[in-house]
Design an enzyme around this catalytic site. Structure first.
Site, short mmCIF file in Angstrom:
data_model
loop_
_atom_site.label_atom_id
_atom_site.label_comp_id
_atom_site.label_asym_id
_atom_site.label_seq_id
_atom_site.Cartn_x
_atom_site.Cartn_y
_atom_site.Cartn_z
N PHE A 60 0.83 -1.20 0.00
CA PHE A 60 0.00 0.00 0.00
C PHE A 60 0.87 1.26 0.00
O PHE A 60 0.60 2.22 -0.73
CB PHE A 60 -0.91 -0.02 1.24
CG PHE A 60 -2.14 0.83 1.13
CD1 PHE A 60 -2.05 2.21 1.08
CD2 PHE A 60 -3.41 0.25 1.09
CE1 PHE A 60 -3.19 3.00 1.00
CE2 PHE A 60 -4.55 1.04 1.01
CZ PHE A 60 -4.43 2.42 0.96
N PHE A 61 1.93 1.26 0.80
CA PHE A 61 2.83 2.42 0.84
C PHE A 61 3.54 2.60 -0.51
O PHE A 61 3.71 3.73 -0.98
CB PHE A 61 3.85 2.26 1.95
CG PHE A 61 3.34 2.59 3.33
CD1 PHE A 61 3.04 3.89 3.68
CD2 PHE A 61 3.15 1.59 4.27
CE1 PHE A 61 2.57 4.21 4.95
CE2 PHE A 61 2.68 1.89 5.55
CZ PHE A 61 2.39 3.21 5.89
N PHE A 82 -7.42 6.87 3.21
CA PHE A 82 -6.71 6.26 4.33
C PHE A 82 -7.15 4.82 4.54
O PHE A 82 -6.58 4.10 5.35
CB PHE A 82 -6.93 7.07 5.61
CG PHE A 82 -5.88 6.80 6.66
CD1 PHE A 82 -4.66 7.44 6.62
CD2 PHE A 82 -6.11 5.89 7.68
CE1 PHE A 82 -3.68 7.18 7.57
CE2 PHE A 82 -5.14 5.62 8.63
CZ PHE A 82 -3.92 6.27 8.58
N ARG A 98 9.85 7.87 6.59
CA ARG A 98 8.87 8.42 5.65
C ARG A 98 8.53 9.87 5.99
O ARG A 98 8.11 10.63 5.11
CB ARG A 98 7.62 7.55 5.68
CG ARG A 98 6.64 7.83 4.56
CD ARG A 98 5.50 6.82 4.57
NE ARG A 98 4.57 7.10 3.47
CZ ARG A 98 4.69 6.65 2.23
NH1 ARG A 98 5.72 5.90 1.91
NH2 ARG A 98 3.79 6.94 1.31
#
Length: 365
Positions: free
Chosen positions: A99-100, A202, A342
């Site tokens: 997902f990231f 999200f 990140r």
């Protein structure tokens, strides 16, 4: 070496070390009342997800070697889904890492105005979500990675759960498409538009869905739709989204983002940057207090499910586990934002181009 907050509780995987949290981002309520835990499988989880990223070609080998552990993606999931069977947690962690990577590709496609490439990816991701087995060897590693991780997630519960998960993630993909159109068009959504969109981008429902295989129990609709259970789940996710906005604001302003609660408040409510930060922080703190209230009601609801039958007892235990992990989400998200590379924008050579992203593969120079 990973840093963990002093005095918290987790598996015997690392010595506790205090993390310096900037005063503007510090939340004493989290540090005092939300004890951090870490799934004992975490060291193996980190190793296997790192290997999976390499095998699926989701990150170049040099990026994996230099950045994967420091991004702390596995730490985030290992701090959330406590009690999950190891294979369930591994599938969730790989999906989360995917997902990231997807989020980064999405960002680079926007930055380089590669709308045709995004449209093709979007179409193929929808197809892979519905037919993961047919897409496991797709030429695009991102498509193959989704197919592999989702295919594994689909093995744990029933076809009904799989269909619900797919329905929720189809909506996430479409929300990401709306972000593409907004950013390329320079459209800052209003506060209400943004809040609705943020719940999708999200993936609020996805992370809540995954509480069920972690607890080893597919929850019936009457449980999932119980007002206290739904409120506790929503507040845990709202906290994560809004705290992410608070921490990401410098990174997203540098990257010409338009999707951040602070940016919407500035653009549509006439707030200054300082006022917007204060308002986002207020909402973050309110989500904590509202969760605590909903948590009490949800745990009472869980107790009431134990009606003397074997099924009732099992359901009660599963709901308690889900609510407990909603609580774990607060501490896991909080510390993730201060441990993960990140969000360490000030250490990047270019504040608008994350060093862990393969920019050339996404059309950049």
């Amino acid at each position: 070496m990973h840093a963990f907050p002093y005095g918290t509780t987790y598996g015997a995987t690392a010595a506790p070390t205090r993390v310096a949290v900037p005063p503007s981002l510090a939340l004493p309520a989290i540090e005092a009342a939300f004890t951090r835990q870490l799934h004992p499988y975490w060291p193996r989880l980190q190793e296997k997800t790192r290997t999976w990223l390499l095998e699926k070609r989701l990150m170049p080998a040099d990026k994996v070697e230099e950045y994967a552990d420091g991004l702390c993606y596995t730490d985030l999931m290992a701090g959330y889904y406590i009690g999950a069977p190891d294979d369930v947690l591994q599938a969730i962690a790989d999906y989360s890492a995917w997902f990231f990577v997807w989020d980064d590709r999405h960002d680079r496609y926007i930055v380089h105005h590669r709308t045709d490439a995004w449209d093709e990816l979007r179409r193929t991701l929808h197809a892979a979500l519905d037919s993961p087995r047919a897409h496991r060897h797709h030429d695009d590693p991102l498509v193959a990675g989704l197919a592999d991780s989702v295919g594994r997630l689909y093995a744990f519960l029933s076809g009904n759960w799989n269909a619900r998960f797919a329905r929720h993630f189809h909506a996430v993909i479409e929300a990401y498409d709306r972000e593409v159109r907004n950013r390329i068009g320079g459209v800052v959504p209003t506060v209400e538009e943004y809040l609705e969109l943020r719940r999708l981008t999200f993936a609020h429902r996805i992370w809540t869905d995954l509480l069920e295989p972690s607890a080893g129990c597919e929850l019936p609709e009457r449980v999932r739709k119980n007002p206290a259970f739904r409120r506790a789940a929503l507040m845990s996710q709202e906290f994560a989204a809004w705290y992410n906005d608070l921490c990401s604001l410098p990174k997203e302003i540098a990257g010409d983002e338009v999707h951040n609660l602070g940016i919407s408040l500035i653009a549509h409510e006439g707030l200054t940057l300082e006022q917007a930060v204060d308002e986002v922080r207020r909402r973050v703190e309110k989500s904590i207090s509202e969760f605590l209230e909903a948590e009490r009601d949800a745990l009472r609801f869980a107790d009431g499910l134990a009606d003397g039958t074997v099924r009732g007892k099992a359901l009660s235990v599963a709901v308690q586990a889900c609510v407990s992990n909603m609580r774990n989400w607060f501490s896991s998200v909080y510390w993730f934002h201060h441990e993960s590379g990140r969000y360490m924008v000030d250490s990047w050579d270019d504040r608008s181009a994350p060093p862990y992203v393969n920019n050339e593969a996404a059309g950049g120079k």
